[in-house]
Design an enzyme around this catalytic site. Sequence first.
Site, short mmCIF file in Angstrom:
data_model
loop_
_atom_site.label_atom_id
_atom_site.label_comp_id
_atom_site.label_asym_id
_atom_site.label_seq_id
_atom_site.Cartn_x
_atom_site.Cartn_y
_atom_site.Cartn_z
N LYS A 196 0.83 -1.20 0.00
CA LYS A 196 0.00 0.00 0.00
C LYS A 196 0.88 1.27 0.00
O LYS A 196 2.05 1.20 -0.32
CB LYS A 196 -0.95 -0.04 1.20
CG LYS A 196 -1.91 -1.23 1.14
CD LYS A 196 -2.78 -1.20 -0.11
CE LYS A 196 -3.88 -2.24 -0.12
NZ LYS A 196 -3.44 -3.63 -0.02
C1 PLP Z 1 -9.50 -1.60 -2.16
C2 PLP Z 1 -9.08 -2.30 -0.90
N1 PLP Z 1 -9.86 -2.20 0.19
C3 PLP Z 1 -9.52 -2.79 1.34
C4 PLP Z 1 -8.38 -3.54 1.46
C5 PLP Z 1 -8.07 -4.20 2.75
O1 PLP Z 1 -6.90 -3.75 3.34
P1 PLP Z 1 -5.97 -4.74 4.19
O2 PLP Z 1 -5.19 -5.56 3.24
O3 PLP Z 1 -5.12 -3.84 5.02
O4 PLP Z 1 -6.90 -5.56 5.03
C6 PLP Z 1 -7.52 -3.67 0.35
C7 PLP Z 1 -6.27 -4.43 0.40
O5 PLP Z 1 -6.15 -5.56 0.55
C8 PLP Z 1 -7.89 -3.05 -0.87
O6 PLP Z 1 -7.11 -3.15 -1.95
#
Ligand code: PLP
Length: 427
Positions: A196
Amino acid sequence: MTFRPISIFLSPNTEKDDVQLASKLLFKPWLWKKGKEILKFEEKFKKYLGARYAFSFNSGRSSLIAILEAMDIKKGDEVLLQGFTCNAAVNPILAKEAKPIFVDVDETINMNPEDLKTKITKNSKIVMIQHTFGWPAKIEEIKKITQESGLYLIEDCAHSLGAKYLPSQISKKLRRAKKLCGTFSDAAFFSFGRDKIISCVYGGMAVTNNKKIGENLKEFQKKMNYPSNFWIIQQLLHPVLMNYLILPFYNFLKLGRIFLALFLNLRLLSKSVVRIENRGELPSYFPQKLPNALTLLALNQFKKIERFNQHRQDIAKLYKENLEKRFILPFAREDKNREPIFMRYPLLVDDSDKILTKFKRRGIYLDDAWRKSPIVPPATDLKKIGYIQGSCCEAEKIAKHILNLPTHINISPNQAQKIIKLLLNAQ
Ligand SMILES: Cc1ncc(COP(=O)(O)O)c(C=O)c1O
């Protein structure tokens, strides 16, 4: 001679100081779970965004669960979110026994407000916009719709920490002041996952200006446990093993790739999405608190956010200038109201498999799994996740043709030029 690959997904944000910090933390177990850094990070985050409340969790997924709970979501309530998303954004909704309703996307791979209007029903409760790859969504149009329909608005800022948008109703004095994504809605969440904007391998933050939601989030966080020591070690090992053993030998007799498979098999490394998530389930370590050790990694990256995002913008400019004549670039248009941060730089191609194979042969790895399916990764079982084939035609078309280019801090302008040259010779 370097055997380090150009890649979009292999520990992209990690620099030397991050690896050193993670290595040291492995030997300081007293810093792993509780610690004063957690509150410090939440305070810094609040200040950065100008938000009243910020509560950290061990992922974006956990942060979204916390927000859904704080909004008192009930079984059968509908949450409208865009097609072309990750199952990680859908599974928290399913975990609350709510119903995801997928809305089609516009030309910038963000929620299409016109399609949203057609999908609102009497069971709708929440609309969640995504700011895909750091490009701010049509915030004002969508906010108007949610306000008229009495729905909550959530911003999924997993891709957009630092991206800005200029609201049209802003006072003359503030006309030039764009506002950060994550400050327009009833609540927003961020991800500090491994690929990210900033990364502590696994982490997230839920933010709001709404007092009731804020207090509910606080209560929810209080009830959560810290992850296990084993889980924390797995995450601390990620930058260390990646940067000392895997990446330096990635293109040397496949040695790095063998190490990676071995460490994943031995569970010394975690995966960003585990198999059960492709079937609409969540692993037991969500939702939990963000532990102190990962907070330290996040704080170290947070210091660098301006440099990281400036770099992304510079690399994106190179791609745009060199590729816009040959490819469809969803992010190519000039937009005075937006300051995107380009977590990825998407382009649409005829045959992404062919291009990715060509790149792979040269030791360049660009398959970030954001392709082939309107809900990624491609192994996602669409039926189990509640996606009806044909319900988001534009998202499905984009999924067929998209190819994302890397913009992260470990991609040099020369490497970006190499990618550009190969792409221009590929079609
Ligand atoms: C668009 C989107 N929303 C939510 C998430 C969830 O984030 P995390 O991986 O920190 O749980 C992600 C990533 O996996 C994502 O790409």
